[in-house]
Design a protein around this motif. Structure first.
Motif, PDB file in Angstrom:
ATOM      1  N   TRP A   3       5.995   2.175  -7.106  1.00  0.00           N
ATOM      2  CA  TRP A   3       6.105   2.098  -5.644  1.00  0.00           C
ATOM      3  C   TRP A   3       4.738   2.237  -4.974  1.00  0.00           C
ATOM      4  N   VAL A   6       3.319  -1.181  -5.063  1.00  0.00           N
ATOM      5  CA  VAL A   6       3.932  -2.002  -4.012  1.00  0.00           C
ATOM      6  C   VAL A   6       3.303  -1.666  -2.659  1.00  0.00           C
ATOM      7  N   MET A  46       1.875  -6.516  -7.269  1.00  0.00           N
ATOM      8  CA  MET A  46       3.333  -6.692  -7.354  1.00  0.00           C
ATOM      9  C   MET A  46       3.759  -7.033  -8.774  1.00  0.00           C
ATOM     10  N   VAL A  58      11.614  -5.473  -4.661  1.00  0.00           N
ATOM     11  CA  VAL A  58      10.170  -5.479  -4.411  1.00  0.00           C
ATOM     12  C   VAL A  58       9.816  -6.541  -3.377  1.00  0.00           C
TER      13      VAL A  58
END
Length: 109
Positions: A3, A6, A46, A58
């Protein structure tokens, strides 16, 4: 950790998109370089995050938060107008991303 990747990918994409706005009407090598580096960094980060997270989630987070972020920052930096309908749309995007990420469909398996 995924995360975090991301989140950094979102920041990279937002920066690249705002730099792209800066190329409007003229070729500016510094802006074009920022656009290319920002998007390459974003997609690379990503790709690493997708080792453990689902692509649908995502992509929803990346595109939703990125869209909302660009809209708000462009309003602040470039004076682009956000009317009540646009603000409502941004709120719906954020709510949709929250619903999707809390639905339990965030990791492989």
């Amino acid at each position: 950790m995924a995360w975090f990747l991301v989140a950094v990918a979102i920041v990279s994409e937002v920066a690249a998109t705002l730099a792209l706005r800066g190329t409007a009407g003229a070729i500016r090598p510094l802006n074009i370089t920022a656009v290319v580096i920002g998007y390459v960094a974003s997609f690379t980060l990503m790709a690493y995050a997708l080792r453990t997270l689902n692509v649908g989630v995502v992509y929803a987070v990346w595109s939703g938060v990125g869209t909302a972020g660009v809209a708000v920052i462009a309003a602040l930096v470039y004076g682009e107008h956000l009317n009540l309908t646009a603000i409502g749309g941004i709120v719906l995007i954020v709510v949709g991303v929250v619903v999707l990420t809390t639905s339990g469909a965030t990791t492989h398996g």
